[in-house]
Design an enzyme around this catalytic site. Structure first.
Site, PDB file in Angstrom:
ATOM      1  N   ASP A   1      -7.951  -7.023  13.089  1.00 16.51           N
ATOM      2  CA  ASP A   1      -9.323  -6.599  12.794  1.00 16.51           C
ATOM      3  C   ASP A   1     -10.250  -7.786  12.539  1.00 16.51           C
ATOM      4  O   ASP A   1     -11.459  -7.684  12.696  1.00 16.51           O
ATOM      5  CB  ASP A   1      -9.359  -5.639  11.595  1.00 16.51           C
ATOM      6  CG  ASP A   1      -9.178  -4.188  12.024  1.00 16.51           C
ATOM      7  OD1 ASP A   1      -9.255  -3.909  13.238  1.00 16.51           O
ATOM      8  OD2 ASP A   1      -8.956  -3.339  11.149  1.00 16.51           O
TER       9      ASP A   1
ATOM     10  N   GLU B   1     -18.907   3.147  -0.180  1.00 15.50           N
ATOM     11  CA  GLU B   1     -18.164   2.468  -1.243  1.00 15.50           C
ATOM     12  C   GLU B   1     -18.993   2.300  -2.507  1.00 15.50           C
ATOM     13  O   GLU B   1     -18.448   2.286  -3.621  1.00 15.50           O
ATOM     14  CB  GLU B   1     -17.686   1.102  -0.747  1.00 15.50           C
ATOM     15  CG  GLU B   1     -16.699   1.160   0.428  1.00 15.50           C
ATOM     16  CD  GLU B   1     -17.361   1.377   1.786  1.00 15.50           C
ATOM     17  OE1 GLU B   1     -18.610   1.356   1.863  1.00 15.50           O
ATOM     18  OE2 GLU B   1     -16.627   1.585   2.777  1.00 15.50           O
TER      19      GLU B   1
ATOM     20  N   PHE C   1     -14.264  -4.191   1.317  1.00 18.94           N
ATOM     21  CA  PHE C   1     -15.397  -3.299   1.039  1.00 18.94           C
ATOM     22  C   PHE C   1     -15.377  -2.800  -0.402  1.00 18.94           C
ATOM     23  O   PHE C   1     -16.397  -2.368  -0.922  1.00 18.94           O
ATOM     24  CB  PHE C   1     -15.399  -2.127   2.018  1.00 18.94           C
ATOM     25  CG  PHE C   1     -15.174  -2.550   3.442  1.00 18.94           C
ATOM     26  CD1 PHE C   1     -15.936  -3.581   3.991  1.00 18.94           C
ATOM     27  CD2 PHE C   1     -14.191  -1.972   4.232  1.00 18.94           C
ATOM     28  CE1 PHE C   1     -15.729  -4.003   5.297  1.00 18.94           C
ATOM     29  CE2 PHE C   1     -13.973  -2.379   5.538  1.00 18.94           C
ATOM     30  CZ  PHE C   1     -14.747  -3.398   6.069  1.00 18.94           C
TER      31      PHE C   1
ATOM     32  N   HIS D   1      -5.301  -3.891   2.175  1.00 19.79           N
ATOM     33  CA  HIS D   1      -5.787  -4.754   3.256  1.00 19.79           C
ATOM     34  C   HIS D   1      -6.429  -6.047   2.738  1.00 19.79           C
ATOM     35  O   HIS D   1      -7.435  -6.516   3.267  1.00 19.79           O
ATOM     36  CB  HIS D   1      -6.765  -4.007   4.163  1.00 19.79           C
ATOM     37  CG  HIS D   1      -6.125  -2.877   4.943  1.00 19.79           C
ATOM     38  ND1 HIS D   1      -5.501  -1.817   4.337  1.00 19.79           N
ATOM     39  CD2 HIS D   1      -6.011  -2.668   6.268  1.00 19.79           C
ATOM     40  CE1 HIS D   1      -5.042  -0.998   5.263  1.00 19.79           C
ATOM     41  NE2 HIS D   1      -5.328  -1.492   6.449  1.00 19.79           N
TER      42      HIS D   1
ATOM     43  N   ARG E   1      -1.772  -4.726   3.678  1.00 21.95           N
ATOM     44  CA  ARG E   1      -1.581  -3.799   4.795  1.00 21.95           C
ATOM     45  C   ARG E   1      -0.201  -3.962   5.412  1.00 21.95           C
ATOM     46  O   ARG E   1       0.478  -2.989   5.719  1.00 21.95           O
ATOM     47  CB  ARG E   1      -2.620  -4.077   5.876  1.00 21.95           C
ATOM     48  CG  ARG E   1      -2.291  -3.423   7.196  1.00 21.95           C
ATOM     49  CD  ARG E   1      -3.324  -3.740   8.269  1.00 21.95           C
ATOM     50  NE  ARG E   1      -3.083  -2.941   9.450  1.00 21.95           N
ATOM     51  CZ  ARG E   1      -2.492  -3.400  10.562  1.00 21.95           C
ATOM     52  NH1 ARG E   1      -2.084  -4.641  10.633  1.00 21.95           N
ATOM     53  NH2 ARG E   1      -2.306  -2.611  11.593  1.00 21.95           N
TER      54      ARG E   1
ATOM     55  N   ARG F   1       0.838  -1.211   0.000  1.00 16.68           N
ATOM     56  CA  ARG F   1       0.000   0.000   0.000  1.00 16.68           C
ATOM     57  C   ARG F   1       0.875   1.264   0.000  1.00 16.68           C
ATOM     58  O   ARG F   1       0.490   2.306  -0.523  1.00 16.68           O
ATOM     59  CB  ARG F   1      -0.971   0.011   1.184  1.00 16.68           C
ATOM     60  CG  ARG F   1      -0.315  -0.027   2.533  1.00 16.68           C
ATOM     61  CD  ARG F   1      -1.319   0.095   3.673  1.00 16.68           C
ATOM     62  NE  ARG F   1      -0.725  -0.272   4.944  1.00 16.68           N
ATOM     63  CZ  ARG F   1      -1.108   0.192   6.121  1.00 16.68           C
ATOM     64  NH1 ARG F   1      -2.098   1.036   6.208  1.00 16.68           N
ATOM     65  NH2 ARG F   1      -0.512  -0.198   7.231  1.00 16.68           N
TER      66      ARG F   1
HETATM   67  C1  LIG Z   1     -18.161  -0.774   4.983  1.00 15.43           C
HETATM   68  C2  LIG Z   1     -16.997  -0.254   5.756  1.00 15.43           C
HETATM   69  N1  LIG Z   1     -16.219   0.703   5.199  1.00 15.43           N
HETATM   70  C3  LIG Z   1     -15.143   1.158   5.875  1.00 15.43           C
HETATM   71  C4  LIG Z   1     -14.836   0.677   7.113  1.00 15.43           C
HETATM   72  C5  LIG Z   1     -13.596   1.162   7.838  1.00 15.43           C
HETATM   73  N2  LIG Z   1     -13.954   2.001   8.994  1.00 15.43           N
HETATM   74  C6  LIG Z   1     -13.995   1.510  10.253  1.00 15.43           C
HETATM   75  S1  LIG Z   1     -14.476   2.637  11.390  1.00 15.43           S
HETATM   76  C7  LIG Z   1     -14.613   3.848  10.214  1.00 15.43           C
HETATM   77  C8  LIG Z   1     -15.037   5.230  10.613  1.00 15.43           C
HETATM   78  C9  LIG Z   1     -16.290   5.225  11.412  1.00 15.43           C
HETATM   79  O1  LIG Z   1     -16.667   6.492  11.801  1.00 15.43           O
HETATM   80  P1  LIG Z   1     -17.954   6.663  12.711  1.00 15.43           P
HETATM   81  O2  LIG Z   1     -19.068   5.877  12.124  1.00 15.43           O
HETATM   82  O3  LIG Z   1     -18.206   8.096  12.927  1.00 15.43           O
HETATM   83  O4  LIG Z   1     -17.537   5.903  14.041  1.00 15.43           O
HETATM   84  P2  LIG Z   1     -17.063   6.494  15.474  1.00 15.43           P
HETATM   85  O5  LIG Z   1     -16.697   7.932  15.315  1.00 15.43           O
HETATM   86  O6  LIG Z   1     -18.233   6.337  16.358  1.00 15.43           O
HETATM   87  O7  LIG Z   1     -15.925   5.635  15.881  1.00 15.43           O
HETATM   88  C10 LIG Z   1     -14.283   3.339   8.951  1.00 15.43           C
HETATM   89  C11 LIG Z   1     -14.293   4.104   7.696  1.00 15.43           C
HETATM   90  C12 LIG Z   1     -15.668  -0.336   7.653  1.00 15.43           C
HETATM   91  N3  LIG Z   1     -15.427  -0.898   8.844  1.00 15.43           N
HETATM   92  N4  LIG Z   1     -16.737  -0.759   6.963  1.00 15.43           N
END
Ligand SMILES: Cc1ncc(C[n+]2csc(CCOP(=O)(O)OP(=O)(O)O)c2C)c(N)n1
Ligand SMILES: [Mg+2]
Lengths: 311, 267
Positions: free
Chosen positions: A113, A54, A79, A105, A163, A6
């Site tokens: 994860d 996505e 994703f 990843h 990753r 990456r």
């Molecule tokens: C479908 C999907 N896309 C991307 C991710 C990667 N990801 C994990 S947490 C996150 C951000 C989440 O932000 P938020 O929903 O505001 O959560 P919080 O601030 O409560 O932690 C991302 C993009 C994922 N887990 N699932």
């Protein structure tokens, strides 16, 4: 030296952006994890963070491609090939639009994860799509060149990136040729056909096999679609035995693809190293590779089985 | 029941798990600790974690797994001694919750946007089977960017799922920064009302404010309810508060010790 593929993508996409102003990057709230933030810093106008969306990202990339841009879509492989599969199929591949999927990843080496993030079915999904091309670079050197090569191909391309920091096996004189397998080491007893991070493991397994008196060839099938049929058949004839090695499910991955080439054209022994119809789990990358049958010992024992099958 | 103390213990165990694992997501776990405390220790009806008629909770923002496990441990569903195995090979405490590995985890999650749909399905199942259990789900505000979340909202009001409560952890941060700067989801209340929800705002760190919101949710008026909980990402640990860098990063030993100390505990 250990570098994540990456990281190579991050550097390559900035250089591409400098050379070609039609290059745009889409990202879904993972600019740091996929490392597109370097592109974002350099070309803020051509980097689009669509949020955690996505499906929309893929559809918008298709539209940009229809207007002459070369969008690189970037998120995690899980994703970016799964959530948006219908968009890839119907908005990108069917109209054969010039969208690149540089997805990070991939595979078990995501680590802690766990299963939801450890994509093991992406090659199967993307291989089934007409017009799609697939590259799974073996290291950072090849990943960089694969990104450049993908930009030159006028159709959808999936570049499978990792990753974890993984060994660099090529030096700077290496030349990636799209559609061609790279013969890293010649041999006559068995062919170790690997892709992605498993190429480095295949090279290590070869040394163990040498001590056992077996002279294995090691081939890097970084281009998975279209597969290099000539290389498969040349080495089928030469060694009469294959071990396919991939950080992916045995269902529909490199192993299935190579086995279908040999089965149709030149039946020979094929043994497969990969994840066996299973989801992953949390753990450290190396622990997971061992647990799921992707260790060096697994390659060695499959190679011995393949050699025995010949007799 | 001392809710403040319980929430503090949960926060301490969030830090301890993530420190022991060397990876995880402290920010979004800490931001919703008070919400889960109130849910599991006051709002939800859970005679036992295998009771078919128990209220369900779905952690749609599955990366807050350390919060769910710490809460379940506090409720006795998980043995406290398991917490240090979080994210390690062979542990039932997966990086993202796995319903087949832990009794008390009602739904597997990790890919954002999926949990809320499954939660609506559980609410629909309750209606179909004439059960009176309720279903609660916690979403991140960034998670709201997934289009399918809005498909769920549409369906929840279409099917009149008044047994369904969506709690939005409105910390205004996602991985790449502030939600309104990355991809705005606002105005939230208006959108949710337009989708047929009873939508209420609450202070996500104030039990009495949350209590009022859950009282609205308990109305059986034919409408699903959404609670927009204003929260602080990283709440309770000064150097993690309001800082996107702590979304998905483990503290080192010194940082973990400091964090736990600020929360009134010891590493
Ligand atoms: C479908 C999907 N896309 C991307 C991710 C990667 N990801 C994990 S947490 C996150 C951000 C989440 O932000 P938020 O929903 O505001 O959560 P919080 O601030 O409560 O932690 C991302 C993009 C994922 N887990 N699932
Ligand atoms: Mg948030």
């Amino acid at each position: 030296m250990m570098i994540a593929t990456r990281e190579a993508f991050s550097q390559a996409i900035v250089e591409l952006g400098r050379k070609n102003e039609k290059i745009v990057v889409f990202n879904a709230d993972l600019a740091h994890a996929t490392k597109t933030y370097e592109f974002q810093k350099n070309f803020p106008d051509r980097h689009f963070n669509v949020g955690i969306a996505e499906m929309n990202m893929t559809g918008m990339a298709a539209g940009m491609a229809a207007c002459g841009y070369i969008p690189f879509v970037s998120t995690f492989a899980a994703f970016g090939t799964g959530r948006n599969y219908d968009m890839i199929r119907n908005a990108v591949c069917y109209p054969n639009l010039n969208v690149k999927f540089a997805l990070t990843h991939a595979g078990l080496t995501v680590g802690e994860d766990g299963a939801t993030h450890q994509m093991l079915e992406d090659i199967a999904l993307m291989n089934a799509l007409p017009n799609m091309k697939i590259i799974a670079p073996a290291d950072a050197v090849e990943a960089k060149q694969a990104i450049y090569a993908a930009a030159e191909i006028n159709s959808p391309v999936y570049i499978r990136l990792g990753r974890a920091k993984t060994p660099v096996i090529y030096n700077d004189s290496y030349e990636f040729k799209f559609g061609k397998a790279d013969v890293l080491v010649d041999g006559e007893d068995v062919t170790l056909a690997a892709c992605g991070i498993m190429v480095a493991k295949a090279l290590q397994a070869r040394e163990v096999l040498k001590e056992k008196g077996i002279n294995a060839a090691v081939l890097n099938f970084s281009t998975i679609k279209p597969i290099d049929k000539k290389a498969v058949l040349d080495f089928a004839k030469k060694t009469q035995a294959f071990v396919t090695i991939e950080e992916h499910s045995l269902k529909g991955g490199l192993g299935s693809i190579i086995a279908s080439v040999t089965a149709e054209n030149y039946p020979c022994a094929v043994k497969m190293v990969g994840a066996s119809d299973t989801f992953g789990e949390s753990g450290k990358p190396e622990e997971l590779l061992e647990k799921y049958g992707l260790g060096i010992n697994d390659i060695v024992s499959k190679a011995l089985e393949a050699v025995n099958m010949k007799k | 029941m001392d809710l403040e103390k319980t929430a503090r213990n949960i926060r301490i165990n969030i830090i301890k798990q993530i420190y022991a694992a060397g990876s995880g997501h402290p920010g979004g776990a800490l931001s919703a600790a008070d919400i889960l405390t109130l849910l599991y220790f006051e709002v939800m009806n859970i005679p036992s974690f295998t009771d078919e008629n128990r209220d369900r909770f779905v952690m749609s923002k599955g990366h807050a797994s350390a919060l769910l496990y710490a809460t379940l441990a506090q409720r006795g569903a998980i043995d406290l001694s398991l917490l240090p195995t979080f994210r390690k090979l062979g542990s039932p405490l997966q990086g993202h919750p796995d319903m087949n590995k832990v009794t008390g985890v009602d739904m597997t999650a990790g890919s954002l946007g999926l949990g809320v749909s499954a939660a609506a399905g559980m609410a629909l199942a309750a209606k179909l089977g004439s059960h009176n259990y309720r279903v609660y789900t916690l979403l991140g505000d960034g998670e709201l960017q997934e289009g399918s979340v809005w498909e769920t909202f549409m369906a929840a009001s279409h099917y009149k799922l008044d047994n369904f409560t969506v709690i939005i952890d409105n910390n205004n941060l996602q991985i790449d920064g502030e939600v309104d700067k990355v991809m705005s989801v606002y105005p939230l209340r208006e959108k949710l009302v337009a989708f047929g929800f009873d939508a209420v705002e609450a202070d996500g760190h104030d039990f009495s404010s949350l209590r009022k919101a859950f009282a609205v949710a308990s109305n059986l008026n034919g409408k699903p309810c959404a609670i927009i909980a204003k929260t602080i990402k990283g709440k309770g640990v000064s150097f993690m508060e309001n800082n996107a860098d702590w979304h998905g990063k483990a503290p080192d030993k010194e940082q973990a010790a400091l964090a736990v100390k600020e929360l009134g505990g010891e590493l």
